[in-house]
Design a protein around this motif. Structure first.
Motif, PDB file in Angstrom:
ATOM      1  N   ILE A   6       0.847  -1.188   0.000  1.00 30.28           N
ATOM      2  CA  ILE A   6       0.000   0.000   0.000  1.00 30.28           C
ATOM      3  C   ILE A   6       0.885   1.241   0.000  1.00 30.28           C
ATOM      4  O   ILE A   6       1.678   1.450   0.922  1.00 30.28           O
ATOM      5  CB  ILE A   6      -0.924   0.019   1.227  1.00 30.28           C
ATOM      6  CG1 ILE A   6      -1.790  -1.247   1.244  1.00 30.28           C
ATOM      7  CG2 ILE A   6      -1.806   1.258   1.228  1.00 30.28           C
ATOM      8  CD1 ILE A   6      -2.621  -1.404   2.480  1.00 30.28           C
ATOM      9  N   PRO A   7       0.783   2.090  -1.028  1.00 26.22           N
ATOM     10  CA  PRO A   7       1.612   3.294  -1.077  1.00 26.22           C
ATOM     11  C   PRO A   7       0.982   4.439  -0.290  1.00 26.22           C
ATOM     12  O   PRO A   7      -0.223   4.650  -0.326  1.00 26.22           O
ATOM     13  CB  PRO A   7       1.642   3.622  -2.586  1.00 26.22           C
ATOM     14  CG  PRO A   7       0.317   3.117  -3.083  1.00 26.22           C
ATOM     15  CD  PRO A   7      -0.008   1.895  -2.254  1.00 26.22           C
ATOM     16  N   VAL A  15       5.917   6.361   0.286  1.00 17.94           N
ATOM     17  CA  VAL A  15       6.400   5.489   1.355  1.00 17.94           C
ATOM     18  C   VAL A  15       5.530   4.245   1.311  1.00 17.94           C
ATOM     19  O   VAL A  15       4.309   4.340   1.330  1.00 17.94           O
ATOM     20  CB  VAL A  15       6.279   6.156   2.747  1.00 17.94           C
ATOM     21  CG1 VAL A  15       6.762   5.197   3.830  1.00 17.94           C
ATOM     22  CG2 VAL A  15       7.072   7.451   2.791  1.00 17.94           C
ATOM     23  N   ARG A  16       6.169   3.074   1.257  1.00 19.36           N
ATOM     24  CA  ARG A  16       5.386   1.847   1.091  1.00 19.36           C
ATOM     25  C   ARG A  16       5.336   1.011   2.364  1.00 19.36           C
ATOM     26  O   ARG A  16       6.352   0.786   3.007  1.00 19.36           O
ATOM     27  CB  ARG A  16       5.952   1.018  -0.070  1.00 19.36           C
ATOM     28  CG  ARG A  16       5.644   1.625  -1.431  1.00 19.36           C
ATOM     29  CD  ARG A  16       6.076   0.718  -2.550  1.00 19.36           C
ATOM     30  NE  ARG A  16       7.527   0.654  -2.659  1.00 19.36           N
ATOM     31  CZ  ARG A  16       8.172  -0.225  -3.439  1.00 19.36           C
ATOM     32  NH1 ARG A  16       7.492  -1.115  -4.135  1.00 19.36           N
ATOM     33  NH2 ARG A  16       9.486  -0.213  -3.508  1.00 19.36           N
ATOM     34  N   SER A 111      -6.991   1.589   5.354  1.00 19.65           N
ATOM     35  CA  SER A 111      -5.822   1.538   4.478  1.00 19.65           C
ATOM     36  C   SER A 111      -5.919   2.424   3.243  1.00 19.65           C
ATOM     37  O   SER A 111      -5.255   2.192   2.259  1.00 19.65           O
ATOM     38  CB  SER A 111      -5.593   0.086   4.032  1.00 19.65           C
ATOM     39  OG  SER A 111      -6.739  -0.432   3.388  1.00 19.65           O
ATOM     40  N   LYS A 112      -6.773   3.429   3.304  1.00 20.10           N
ATOM     41  CA  LYS A 112      -6.918   4.325   2.157  1.00 20.10           C
ATOM     42  C   LYS A 112      -5.591   5.068   1.930  1.00 20.10           C
ATOM     43  O   LYS A 112      -5.055   5.688   2.853  1.00 20.10           O
ATOM     44  CB  LYS A 112      -8.016   5.342   2.447  1.00 20.10           C
ATOM     45  CG  LYS A 112      -8.325   6.254   1.277  1.00 20.10           C
ATOM     46  CD  LYS A 112      -9.453   7.189   1.703  1.00 20.10           C
ATOM     47  CE  LYS A 112     -10.184   7.724   0.500  1.00 20.10           C
ATOM     48  NZ  LYS A 112     -11.325   8.557   0.897  1.00 20.10           N
ATOM     49  N   PRO A 113      -5.038   5.038   0.738  1.00 23.22           N
ATOM     50  CA  PRO A 113      -3.774   5.724   0.485  1.00 23.22           C
ATOM     51  C   PRO A 113      -3.874   7.212   0.808  1.00 23.22           C
ATOM     52  O   PRO A 113      -4.866   7.863   0.488  1.00 23.22           O
ATOM     53  CB  PRO A 113      -3.544   5.488  -1.017  1.00 23.22           C
ATOM     54  CG  PRO A 113      -4.298   4.238  -1.324  1.00 23.22           C
ATOM     55  CD  PRO A 113      -5.519   4.296  -0.443  1.00 23.22           C
ATOM     56  N   TRP A 114      -2.822   7.735   1.437  1.00 19.27           N
ATOM     57  CA  TRP A 114      -2.821   9.145   1.838  1.00 19.27           C
ATOM     58  C   TRP A 114      -2.985  10.053   0.625  1.00 19.27           C
ATOM     59  O   TRP A 114      -3.706  11.056   0.690  1.00 19.27           O
ATOM     60  CB  TRP A 114      -1.510   9.463   2.550  1.00 19.27           C
ATOM     61  CG  TRP A 114      -1.459  10.871   3.075  1.00 19.27           C
ATOM     62  CD1 TRP A 114      -1.822  11.313   4.311  1.00 19.27           C
ATOM     63  CD2 TRP A 114      -1.004  12.033   2.360  1.00 19.27           C
ATOM     64  NE1 TRP A 114      -1.642  12.664   4.411  1.00 19.27           N
ATOM     65  CE2 TRP A 114      -1.136  13.133   3.234  1.00 19.27           C
ATOM     66  CE3 TRP A 114      -0.505  12.244   1.071  1.00 19.27           C
ATOM     67  CZ2 TRP A 114      -0.777  14.431   2.860  1.00 19.27           C
ATOM     68  CZ3 TRP A 114      -0.159  13.528   0.699  1.00 19.27           C
ATOM     69  CH2 TRP A 114      -0.294  14.606   1.593  1.00 19.27           C
TER      70      TRP A 114
END
Length: 220
Positions: A6-7, A15-16, A111-114
């Motif tokens: 997840i990025p 950042v992964r 876990s929604k990507p920033w």
């Protein structure tokens, strides 16, 4: 490394993590001109790993708290979430706070990507600005910079209690989502012609409802 990667975005740089909260340490360390192995070799890190092993039922060995993937786009050293924040603190205190927030969100299933949350917040802000401009135009006025600034501060006030600006790049995905929802609500209220004081009351009640639902979801 089989979990979904997840990025996230930290100050414009990716950042992964994986879905279990493991941090791609090699990738981020390079931006600070450091190496994960240097941190893993520190006496304080070795002592910390020994303490973790003593307190962990599974009794993982030191190497089990980190893993190295060779080949492919995810190659490099990955650190267990129990090590990620301590490692991040070695890189940068600000980064460690941000890292802790992202891991917490991942482990809670948020876990929604920033980067996606940041884009949505930007769209929400643009919608509010457009609504203000149209509202002023309908009254035969021209929107001034302070109109937009005060509306952004209003959003912050109903969320934080402080009528001040916030650096949205420092907010986590959950905080950005709340900002976006408040902005979309505000856009609708402006469209109805609701005056500032009434919008403030309405938005405050709406945000409190959202925060209450969030807390109940965490507690469930």
């Amino acid at each position: 490394m089989t979990a979904k990667i997840i990025p996230f975005d930290y100050e414009g740089q990716p950042v992964r993590f994986n879905a279990d909260g493991w941090l791609h340490a090699t990738e981020i360390a390079e931006r600070f001109d450091k190496r994960p192995n240097d941190w893993l070799s520190l006496p304080s890190t070795i002592e910390y790993l020994e303490a973790l092993n003593r307190r962990t039922v599974t009794g993982l060995s030191g190497n089990a708290w980190s893993m190295t993937k060779r080949g492919g786009k995810n190659q490099g050293t990955w650190l267990h979430p129990r090590l990620a924040v301590a490692f991040a603190r070695w890189l940068s205190v600000d980064f460690s706070v941000w890292c802790d927030e992202q891991i917490d969100a991942l482990l809670r299933g948020e876990s929604k990507p920033w980067a996606s949350a940041r884009r949505e917040a930007a769209i929400g802000h643009k919608a509010v600005c457009d609504a203000i401009a149209l509202n002023c135009e309908a009254q035969g006025k021209t929107a001034k910079p302070h109109h937009f600034i005060n509306e952004a501060r209003l959003i912050n006030q109903v969320i934080t209690g402080s009528f001040a600006g916030r650096d949205r790049n420092q907010l986590n995905a959950a905080e950005l989502e709340l900002v976006t929802l408040a902005e979309l609500r505000d856009t609708a209220l402006i469209g109805t012609g609701m005056v500032y004081a009434e919008r403030k009351v309405n938005l405050l009640r709406y945000v409190r409802e959202l925060q209450s639902k969030h807390q109940r979801r965490i507690a469930a």
